[in-house]
Write an enzyme that holds these catalytic residues in place. Structure first.
Site, PDB file in Angstrom:
ATOM      1  N   THR A  12       0.844  -1.209   0.000  1.00 21.40           N
ATOM      2  CA  THR A  12       0.000   0.000   0.000  1.00 21.40           C
ATOM      3  C   THR A  12       0.874   1.251   0.000  1.00 21.40           C
ATOM      4  OG1 THR A  12      -0.164  -0.290   2.371  1.00 21.40           O
ATOM      5  CG2 THR A  12      -2.059  -0.969   1.077  1.00 21.40           C
ATOM      6  N   GLY A  60      -5.330   8.664 -14.223  1.00 23.61           N
ATOM      7  CA  GLY A  60      -5.557  10.043 -14.680  1.00 23.61           C
ATOM      8  C   GLY A  60      -7.017  10.438 -14.471  1.00 23.61           C
ATOM      9  N   SER A  61      -7.908   9.467 -14.631  1.00 24.73           N
ATOM     10  CA  SER A  61      -9.337   9.730 -14.415  1.00 24.73           C
ATOM     11  C   SER A  61      -9.568  10.161 -12.971  1.00 24.73           C
ATOM     12  CB  SER A  61     -10.157   8.463 -14.668  1.00 24.73           C
ATOM     13  OG  SER A  61      -9.900   7.967 -15.949  1.00 24.73           O
ATOM     14  N   TRP A 109     -11.775  12.933 -23.677  1.00 26.11           N
ATOM     15  CA  TRP A 109     -11.847  11.577 -23.144  1.00 26.11           C
ATOM     16  C   TRP A 109     -13.053  11.503 -22.215  1.00 26.11           C
ATOM     17  CZ3 TRP A 109     -10.431   7.071 -24.529  1.00 26.11           C
ATOM     18  CH2 TRP A 109     -10.414   5.996 -23.637  1.00 26.11           C
ATOM     19  N   HIS A 135       0.902   5.572 -22.524  1.00 25.11           N
ATOM     20  CA  HIS A 135       1.143   7.015 -22.378  1.00 25.11           C
ATOM     21  C   HIS A 135       2.663   7.258 -22.347  1.00 25.11           C
ATOM     22  CE1 HIS A 135      -3.027   8.542 -21.243  1.00 25.11           C
ATOM     23  NE2 HIS A 135      -3.171   7.303 -21.628  1.00 25.11           N
ATOM     24  N   ASN A 165     -11.472   6.495  -2.141  1.00 24.96           N
ATOM     25  CA  ASN A 165     -10.165   5.873  -1.973  1.00 24.96           C
ATOM     26  C   ASN A 165      -9.549   5.759  -3.356  1.00 24.96           C
ATOM     27  OD1 ASN A 165      -7.872   4.520  -1.552  1.00 24.96           O
ATOM     28  ND2 ASN A 165      -8.768   2.715  -0.592  1.00 24.96           N
ATOM     29  N   ARG A 179      -6.094   6.041  -3.767  1.00 24.91           N
ATOM     30  CA  ARG A 179      -4.646   5.922  -3.536  1.00 24.91           C
ATOM     31  C   ARG A 179      -4.015   4.975  -4.552  1.00 24.91           C
ATOM     32  NH1 ARG A 179      -5.640   4.888   2.724  1.00 24.91           N
ATOM     33  NH2 ARG A 179      -6.333   2.949   1.784  1.00 24.91           N
ATOM     34  N   GLU A 210      -2.702  -1.435 -35.963  1.00 27.22           N
ATOM     35  CA  GLU A 210      -3.826  -1.093 -35.068  1.00 27.22           C
ATOM     36  C   GLU A 210      -4.138   0.397 -35.174  1.00 27.22           C
ATOM     37  OE1 GLU A 210      -4.765  -2.468 -30.741  1.00 27.22           O
ATOM     38  OE2 GLU A 210      -2.675  -2.968 -31.206  1.00 27.22           O
TER      39      GLU A 210
HETATM   40  C1  LIG Z   1      -7.353  13.313 -22.186  1.00 29.63           C
HETATM   41  C2  LIG Z   1      -7.426  12.171 -21.192  1.00 29.63           C
HETATM   42  N1  LIG Z   1      -7.871  12.426 -19.959  1.00 29.63           N
HETATM   43  C3  LIG Z   1      -7.962  11.454 -19.032  1.00 29.63           C
HETATM   44  C4  LIG Z   1      -7.576  10.158 -19.309  1.00 29.63           C
HETATM   45  C5  LIG Z   1      -7.735   9.120 -18.250  1.00 29.63           C
HETATM   46  O1  LIG Z   1      -6.520   8.566 -17.832  1.00 29.63           O
HETATM   47  P1  LIG Z   1      -6.502   7.104 -17.179  1.00 29.63           P
HETATM   48  O2  LIG Z   1      -6.598   6.130 -18.288  1.00 29.63           O
HETATM   49  O3  LIG Z   1      -5.164   7.048 -16.467  1.00 29.63           O
HETATM   50  O4  LIG Z   1      -7.629   7.020 -16.241  1.00 29.63           O
HETATM   51  C6  LIG Z   1      -7.125   9.845 -20.597  1.00 29.63           C
HETATM   52  C7  LIG Z   1      -6.759   8.455 -20.910  1.00 29.63           C
HETATM   53  O5  LIG Z   1      -6.180   8.098 -21.872  1.00 29.63           O
HETATM   54  C8  LIG Z   1      -7.047  10.876 -21.562  1.00 29.63           C
HETATM   55  O6  LIG Z   1      -6.646  10.623 -22.820  1.00 29.63           O
END
Ligand SMILES: Cc1ncc(COP(=O)(O)O)c(C=O)c1O
Length: 408
Positions: free
Chosen positions: A46, A73-74, A106, A206, A256, A258, A343
């Site tokens: 953790t 990233g989300s 996205w 990425h 959560n 983390r 692809e």
């Molecule tokens: C512009 C953008 N924002 C957010 C995200 C989300 O990132 P993650 O896949 O790490 O959740 C992405 C994912 O490719 C993205 O292209």
């Protein structure tokens, strides 16, 4: 035992006899995996010291004020939007406040806006950078606008410093989704350092990867502490400002989100190699564009993606816009490429208003005004850009396959 493990960490370097050009290559080195392995055998799975080390290193290198690692990233976008609407935030956004969002986005650049109770307005993007431009923002800005989500697309951006100045002047928040552009600079300043909140993604493919992972950055300590509380249950643990008066003290709402310690170890190791990987990707991109443009079959079939003025890019993928005359061939061309093991995918997710999920919510947009987003949707796609140098043979085959569009 040790030798067995080292063998397992070796990259499987099997040269494919059949031509194959995937969207992403295996960018993990033996050293990256060894760093992850060290965490595994330490049994500290953790979030702990490695995560802090990665955060500190990342913040210093990118000259960010504050940053925090999260599990994607989300999640970074989600935390930013929930911090902006949180009762603890000074000048917080209110339920129903309008937020401008590029329609080439996205899914999780958009949904956190709705999840946090704000009202997104999907607007057009610039055809050269695939991002919002100041001109487009000004056209769509009204008294209702309280925040702008800016996405730096595939290593590029547009006039981001002017957008930053405009947001400051208008006293609206700028959220910089930099999930696709780690390492890119605008006028020598790293992308991800312009927004009041910014996000980064370390998902597979990425600029760097930790499997899953991301960072959220902000500009002041109170936002940082708020993000930190929201990242872990609303708990005051590890938040020095709020000295624990008792155990299990919850001072806010929370999630959560983390990261795992193993992701931090792999992410840090990858981040230390970012410049090298960026250089290889730039090299591959130049080789590919030169090869296509030098071919006897070149007849301006494609528009390539070039850095916006003042941008020093860190490329992610190789986006292409078909010549408008070739729009009708797109579907056939995509299936031709896929059949030949190249692809392909849309640019981010195309014009998001065409996605089925858009109908589930009452989202403000005028499809007729999304002219460039539609062009990107209809003419655009991207192929991979690997982190190892492409052989001349591979570039030759890829060039031939791409230029076959004229005969489809
Ligand atoms: C512009 C953008 N924002 C957010 C995200 C989300 O990132 P993650 O896949 O790490 O959740 C992405 C994912 O490719 C993205 O292209």
């Amino acid at each position: 035992m040790k030798n067995k493990i080292l063998k397992l960490l070796e990259k499987k370097n099997i040269e494919n006899k059949i031509f194959n050009y995937p969207l992403h290559d295996d960018a993990l080195s033996k050293e990256d995996l060894a760093e992850g392995f060290k965490v595994l055998v330490s049994r500290q799975l953790t979030m702990s010291k490695k995560t802090k080390e990665f955060e500190d290193y990342f913040r210093k290198k990118l000259k960010l004020k504050y940053c925090l690692m999260v599990n994607s990233g989300s999640s970074a976008n989600l935390l930013s939007l929930f911090a902006l609407t949180n009762p603890k935030k000074k000048n917080r956004l209110k339920i129903g406040d309008e937020c401008l969002v590029p329609s080439v986005c996205w899914s999780t650049s958009l949904w956190p806006v709705i999840q946090a109770g704000l009202k997104p307005k999907l607007i057009d993007v610039d055809l050269n950078s695939f991002s919002l431009s100041l001109e487009i923002i000004k056209k769509n800005f009204t008294k209702k606008t309280k925040a702008i989500i800016l996405i730096n697309v595939l290593g590029n951006t547009s006039d981001i410093d002017e957008i930053r100045r405009f947001a400051t002047k208008k006293k609206v928040y700028l959220i910089e989704d930099n999930c696709e552009s780690l390492g890119s600079k605008y006028r020598n300043k790293y992308l991800g350092s312009f927004g009041d909140f910014s996000s980064f993604s370390f998902y597979y493919s990425h600029q760097i990867t930790s499997g899953e992972g991301g960072m959220v950055a902000c500009k002041n300590k109170s936002d940082y502490l708020l993000l930190k509380t929201l990242r872990a249950h609303g708990w005051d643990r590890d938040i020095s400002k709020h000295k624990q008066t008792k155990n299990f003290n919850f001072i806010n709402s929370g999630f959560n989100l983390r990261p795992l310690e193993i992701s931090a170890a792999i992410g840090l190791s990858q981040f230390k190699r970012l410049k090298k990987m960026m250089a290889v990707r730039a090299f591959n991109r130049d080789m590919l564009i030169n090869s296509i443009k030098k071919s006897v079959n070149w007849n301006n079939q494609f528009n390539f993606f070039y850095p916006f003025k003042n941008v020093k890019p860190s490329w992610f993928g190789f986006p292409i816009l078909l010549n408008p005359k070739l729009i009708k061939k797109k579907e056939k061309f995509m299936s031709f490429l896929n059949k030949n093991n190249v692809e392909t995918r849309p640019i981010i997710s195309g014009n998001f208003v065409n996605q089925p999920a858009i109908k589930l919510y009452n989202i403000n947009f005028n499809k007729k005004k999304l002219i460039n987003a539609n062009q990107i949707d209809k003419r655009g796609f991207f192929i991979g850009l690997p982190t190892i140098k492409l052989s001349n043979k591979k570039i030759k085959i890829l060039t031939e396959l791409l230029l076959r569009i004229s005969h489809i």
